[in-house]
Design a protein around this motif. Structure first.
Motif, short mmCIF file in Angstrom:
data_model
loop_
_atom_site.label_atom_id
_atom_site.label_comp_id
_atom_site.label_asym_id
_atom_site.label_seq_id
_atom_site.Cartn_x
_atom_site.Cartn_y
_atom_site.Cartn_z
N LYS A 15 -10.52 13.70 3.76
CA LYS A 15 -11.61 13.43 2.82
C LYS A 15 -11.02 12.94 1.51
CE LYS A 15 -15.00 16.32 4.92
NZ LYS A 15 -16.04 17.26 4.82
N SER A 16 -11.71 11.98 0.91
CA SER A 16 -11.24 11.41 -0.35
C SER A 16 -11.43 12.44 -1.48
CB SER A 16 -12.00 10.13 -0.66
OG SER A 16 -13.38 10.38 -0.80
N PRO A 17 -10.70 12.27 -2.57
CA PRO A 17 -9.72 11.23 -2.82
C PRO A 17 -8.40 11.50 -2.08
CG PRO A 17 -9.91 12.65 -4.74
CD PRO A 17 -10.92 13.12 -3.74
N VAL A 18 -7.88 10.44 -1.45
CA VAL A 18 -6.64 10.53 -0.70
C VAL A 18 -5.96 9.17 -0.69
CG1 VAL A 18 -7.73 10.06 1.54
CG2 VAL A 18 -5.57 11.32 1.47
N SER A 19 -4.64 9.19 -0.68
CA SER A 19 -3.83 7.98 -0.55
C SER A 19 -2.83 8.18 0.56
CB SER A 19 -3.07 7.68 -1.84
OG SER A 19 -3.96 7.40 -2.89
N TYR A 20 -2.79 7.24 1.49
CA TYR A 20 -1.75 7.20 2.52
C TYR A 20 -0.77 6.12 2.09
CZ TYR A 20 -4.71 10.01 5.60
OH TYR A 20 -5.46 11.02 6.15
N CYS A 21 0.49 6.49 1.95
CA CYS A 21 1.49 5.60 1.39
C CYS A 21 2.68 5.45 2.33
CB CYS A 21 2.02 6.17 0.07
SG CYS A 21 0.75 6.79 -1.03
N ARG A 22 3.37 4.34 2.19
CA ARG A 22 4.62 4.17 2.92
C ARG A 22 5.67 3.67 1.95
NH1 ARG A 22 5.10 -0.89 6.78
NH2 ARG A 22 4.70 -2.55 5.29
N PHE A 23 6.91 3.93 2.32
CA PHE A 23 8.04 3.60 1.46
C PHE A 23 8.99 2.72 2.25
CE2 PHE A 23 6.08 7.52 0.34
CZ PHE A 23 5.89 7.40 -1.02
N LEU A 24 9.44 1.65 1.59
CA LEU A 24 10.25 0.65 2.25
C LEU A 24 11.61 0.54 1.59
CD1 LEU A 24 7.46 -2.06 2.36
CD2 LEU A 24 8.21 -0.69 4.30
N ASP A 25 12.63 0.38 2.40
CA ASP A 25 13.97 0.04 1.94
C ASP A 25 14.18 -1.39 2.40
OD1 ASP A 25 16.61 -0.22 1.25
OD2 ASP A 25 17.29 1.61 2.26
N GLY A 26 13.99 -2.33 1.48
CA GLY A 26 13.93 -3.74 1.88
C GLY A 26 12.64 -3.96 2.64
N ASP A 27 12.75 -4.43 3.88
CA ASP A 27 11.57 -4.65 4.72
C ASP A 27 11.37 -3.54 5.74
OD1 ASP A 27 11.10 -7.07 3.48
OD2 ASP A 27 12.22 -8.23 4.97
N VAL A 28 12.17 -2.47 5.65
CA VAL A 28 12.16 -1.42 6.67
C VAL A 28 11.43 -0.19 6.16
CG1 VAL A 28 13.63 0.08 8.08
CG2 VAL A 28 14.37 -2.26 7.58
N GLU A 29 10.40 0.25 6.92
CA GLU A 29 9.68 1.47 6.55
C GLU A 29 10.56 2.68 6.83
OE1 GLU A 29 5.40 3.68 7.30
OE2 GLU A 29 6.08 2.20 8.77
N VAL A 30 10.76 3.52 5.82
CA VAL A 30 11.64 4.67 5.96
C VAL A 30 10.94 6.01 5.76
CG1 VAL A 30 13.71 3.35 5.34
CG2 VAL A 30 12.43 4.56 3.54
N ALA A 31 9.76 6.00 5.12
CA ALA A 31 9.06 7.26 4.85
C ALA A 31 7.56 7.00 4.68
CB ALA A 31 9.62 7.94 3.60
N ARG A 32 6.78 8.09 4.86
CA ARG A 32 5.33 8.05 4.70
C ARG A 32 4.88 9.30 3.94
NH1 ARG A 32 3.31 6.23 10.80
NH2 ARG A 32 4.17 4.11 10.66
N ALA A 33 3.73 9.18 3.30
CA ALA A 33 3.18 10.33 2.59
C ALA A 33 1.66 10.28 2.58
CB ALA A 33 3.70 10.40 1.16
N LYS A 34 1.08 11.46 2.55
CA LYS A 34 -0.36 11.64 2.34
C LYS A 34 -0.50 12.40 1.03
CE LYS A 34 -4.26 14.06 4.53
NZ LYS A 34 -4.56 14.97 5.67
#
Length: 154
Positions: free
Chosen positions: A40-59
């Motif tokens: 349920k909002s408010p929420v942000s789903y985020c990803r983290f990139l090292d260059g073009d490579v996804e390395v981590a995610r967060a809620k």
């Protein structure tokens, strides 16, 4: 090299609408966290990139503020940034790149301090302690593990 931060799906609406994460399925992440369900909002789903490579995610829950019973910490009136889930790709954990630490720093920079997290298990507790965050135990727990530990950045 610093990580880049991308919002995958976000709703900052106070109306508590359902938000479905928009991550691409990747078996190097816990698929039950990122490819199913909703929040349920408010929420942000985020990803983290090292260059073009996804390395981590967060809620992330921006402006969170319900931590009743944790008497050793008072949430500011404006709320806190709560990291509900954070995951570094399993094949990159414990690397010298410190992706988890960098991701948390990016979240704090984007959403503001203080940043808080609730314990998931002993592994997550070790991570938050490695950041020198303060652990707050619920006073009614009495060592039974019925309440999760609240970790705060400040």
């Amino acid at each position: 090299m610093a990580l880049s931060f991308e919002v995958v799906t976000e709703s900052l609406s106070p109306r508590r609408e359902q938000v479905i994460p928009g991550f691409v399925k990747d078996t190097r992440f816990n698929t039950s966290w990122w490819c199913s369900g909703s929040a349920k909002s408010p929420v942000s789903y985020c990803r983290f990139l090292d260059g073009d490579v996804e390395v981590a995610r967060a809620k992330v829950f921006p402006g969170a503020g319900e931590y009743r019973g944790y008497t050793s910490w008072a949430c500011p009136v404006d709320g806190a940034t709560e990291i509900d889930l954070i995951e570094v790709r399993f094949d990159l954990r414990r690397s010298d790149r410190r992706y988890g630490r960098q991701a948390v720093e990016e979240i704090a920079h984007r959403y503001g301090q203080p940043v808080v997290a609730m314990s998931l298990d002993e592994t997550s507790d070790g991570f938050w302690r490695s950041l020198a965050w303060t652990a707050h135990l619920h006073p009614d727990d009495e060592g039974h593990g019925h309440y999760r530990t609240l970790f705060t950045s400040v």
